[in-house]
Design an enzyme around this catalytic site. Structure first.
Site, PDB file in Angstrom:
ATOM      1  N   GLU A 240       0.288   5.076  -3.147  1.00 26.48           N
ATOM      2  CA  GLU A 240      -0.607   5.038  -2.006  1.00 26.48           C
ATOM      3  C   GLU A 240      -1.266   6.383  -1.773  1.00 26.48           C
ATOM      4  OE1 GLU A 240       2.532   2.085   0.175  1.00 26.48           O
ATOM      5  OE2 GLU A 240       2.380   4.169   0.724  1.00 26.48           O
TER       6      GLU A 240
ATOM      7  N   CYS B  47      -4.053  12.568   1.764  1.00 26.84           N
ATOM      8  CA  CYS B  47      -2.603  12.648   1.585  1.00 26.84           C
ATOM      9  C   CYS B  47      -2.266  11.991   0.262  1.00 26.84           C
ATOM     10  CB  CYS B  47      -1.917  11.936   2.740  1.00 26.84           C
ATOM     11  SG  CYS B  47      -0.133  11.997   2.621  1.00 26.84           S
TER      12      CYS B  47
ATOM     13  N   CYS C 240      11.009   7.993  -4.763  1.00 27.41           N
ATOM     14  CA  CYS C 240      11.568   9.333  -4.564  1.00 27.41           C
ATOM     15  C   CYS C 240      13.057   9.298  -4.852  1.00 27.41           C
ATOM     16  CB  CYS C 240      11.336   9.796  -3.123  1.00 27.41           C
ATOM     17  SG  CYS C 240      11.788  11.520  -2.840  1.00 27.41           S
TER      18      CYS C 240
ATOM     19  N   CYS D 245      16.619  10.744   1.451  1.00 26.79           N
ATOM     20  CA  CYS D 245      16.682  11.135   2.860  1.00 26.79           C
ATOM     21  C   CYS D 245      16.891   9.858   3.670  1.00 26.79           C
ATOM     22  CB  CYS D 245      15.397  11.843   3.285  1.00 26.79           C
ATOM     23  SG  CYS D 245      15.099  13.357   2.350  1.00 26.79           S
TER      24      CYS D 245
ATOM     25  N   CYS E  56      13.940   8.042   5.635  1.00 27.68           N
ATOM     26  CA  CYS E  56      12.654   7.906   4.947  1.00 27.68           C
ATOM     27  C   CYS E  56      12.589   6.572   4.211  1.00 27.68           C
ATOM     28  CB  CYS E  56      12.457   9.060   3.962  1.00 27.68           C
ATOM     29  SG  CYS E  56      10.906   8.924   3.053  1.00 27.68           S
TER      30      CYS E  56
ATOM     31  N   CYS F 149      -3.090  -2.295   8.408  1.00 28.86           N
ATOM     32  CA  CYS F 149      -2.450  -1.752   7.227  1.00 28.86           C
ATOM     33  C   CYS F 149      -1.355  -2.688   6.733  1.00 28.86           C
ATOM     34  CB  CYS F 149      -1.848  -0.407   7.589  1.00 28.86           C
ATOM     35  SG  CYS F 149      -1.268   0.483   6.211  1.00 28.86           S
TER      36      CYS F 149
END
Ligand code: SAH
Length: 388
Positions: free
Chosen positions: A105, A118, A125, A129, A132, A351
């Site tokens: 994205e 961004c 990832c 975390c 997240c 979105c």
């Protein structure tokens, strides 16, 4: 010079090299391999990145034989736009499919005096975390330089500059999916192109790398560039940060802050400290006072980010009163602090609808709204700085 491994790897199935991810030195070595002079690199860079041209035949200051040769051995391949949604306020969200089918994205948020993109640096990832949503996807792979630059290429080519603006995208933040410092060489090659006057020519203060705190990589970064640095801190002590950001067990707060201090030393820069506000977890006055003690003499700006919840998360967003109280304590102690303002719900809703049609709506719409909010906060920071 040898091409960086990630770039070398990024050849199309037919063996052609994707020129989009090669920085100046990479292009020079590519042209040397063809027996061409180094200045070809600059010519082609301008075509690719300044003019958004992806067809060698249109590169009219190259000889015809060279154009033909390029079409044989090279290509300009960008991620495929699966979905592109523009919201009422001009925000764009792209869902991009990479050559191997993975999706990433990219989000663009325009403002009167700037446009911020961004970008993602990895598929998923690895850092896990706990607050997240990207962590839930696990780690897919590192993006290649052309996949990172491709996000900027697409945005630049798609968007018209706002009236009075020279360019549509003036700022880039590595705050999309992934940990940029764990894709170090590739992110650097991409940053190189972002800063190069023959490519995107962005000011180094307008490119921000956000990290969870990979200490050796922060030190390496310091040796090779001085773009803006943001640290995802989220806790004032190691016990809590170990829980929220497991990487902290490897690189505890003191070491991370030392590395960040070294990074900005002598550079008239401040580190942006990101602190996600989690209800009852890290948002009490005691946490605020601890944070003040930790950051009192640290060259930073504090960025308070209301947590963006997602399905099955164990956390909730701090209440407004808690955030205000926290902010008052840290501000009274002299820390420059910004609290992110929440953006319009219409965008988040749209979105969700948009991404839901593709896959994994629950995570992706959260990511989108997260990224938007982060950019929003960043702009506040910059406004306050009154710089760049
Ligand atoms: N890995 C890098 C880059 C990712 S940026 C980093 O950690 O900095 C993502 C930013 O959004 C980080 O500051 C991260 O802590 C924050 N973030 C992640 N999930 C969030 C959530 N659910 N709500 C608010 N902020 C979140």
């Amino acid at each position: 010079m040898q091409l960086p491994a990630d770039v070398r790897r990024d050849t199309a199935a037919d063996g052609r090299v994707n020129l989009l991810g090669l920085d100046r030195r990479g292009l020079e070595s590519f042209f040397a391999g063809l027996g061409e002079k180094p200045f070809r690199a600059v010519q082609v860079m301008k075509w690719l990145h300044q003019h958004g041209v992806d067809d060698f035949a249109a590169m009219t200051d190259l000889s015809k034989p060279l154009r033909t040769r390029l079409a044989e051995v090279a290509c300009v391949r960008v991620p495929e736009v699966v979905l592109d949604q523009a919201s009422a306020d001009g925000t764009h969200k792209w869902l991009l499919r990479l050559a191997d089918g993975n999706c990433i994205e990219t989000v663009f948020i325009p403002e009167k005096d700037r446009g911020t993109l961004c970008v993602s640096s990895q598929v998923g990832c690895a850092l896990d975390c706990t607050f997240c949503s990207t962590a839930r996807q696990g780690f897919g792979r590192n993006l290649t330089a052309d996949e990172i630059v491709g996000q900027l290429w697409l945005a630049t080519r798609t968007l018209a500059p706002a009236p009075g603006q020279e360019r549509a995208v003036s700022n880039v933040v590595f705050m999309g999916m992934g940990e940029p410092l764990l894709n170090f060489d590739t992110v650097l090659a991409a940053v190189d192109l972002m800063l190069d006057d023959n490519a995107y020519g962005l000011s180094k203060r307008r490119v921000t790398i956000s990290t969870s705190g990979v200490v050796p990589a922060i030190d390496r970064l310091r040796e090779v560039c001085d773009v803006a640095l943001a640290l995802s801190l989220h806790a004032p002590d190691d016990a809590l940060r170990n829980e929220l950001v497991p990487l902290n067990r490897k690189y505890p707060i003191a070491d991370v802050l030392d590395a960040c201090r070294r990074y900005v030393e002598g550079r008239h820069q401040r580190v942006t400290i990101e602190y996600v506000m989690l209800d009852g977890v890290n948002d009490t006055p005691a946490h605020a006072r601890k944070l003040v003690r930790l950051l009192r003499d640290f060259p930073c700006k504090l960025n308070l980010i209301p947590f963006n919840p997602f399905p099955q998360t164990r956390y909730a967003r701090s209440g407004e009163a808690a955030i205000e109280r926290f902010r008052d304590i840290v501000t009274a102690a002299g820390l420059t602090t910004i609290t992110r303002r929440t953006r319009g719900d219409d965008i988040d809703a749209a979105c969700g609808q948009l991404v839901g049609r593709v896959a994994d709506r629950s995570r992706r719409d959260q990511r989108f709204s997260l990224i938007e909010r982060r950019i929003e906060q960043d702009r506040h920071l910059e406004r306050e700085r009154g710089s760049a």
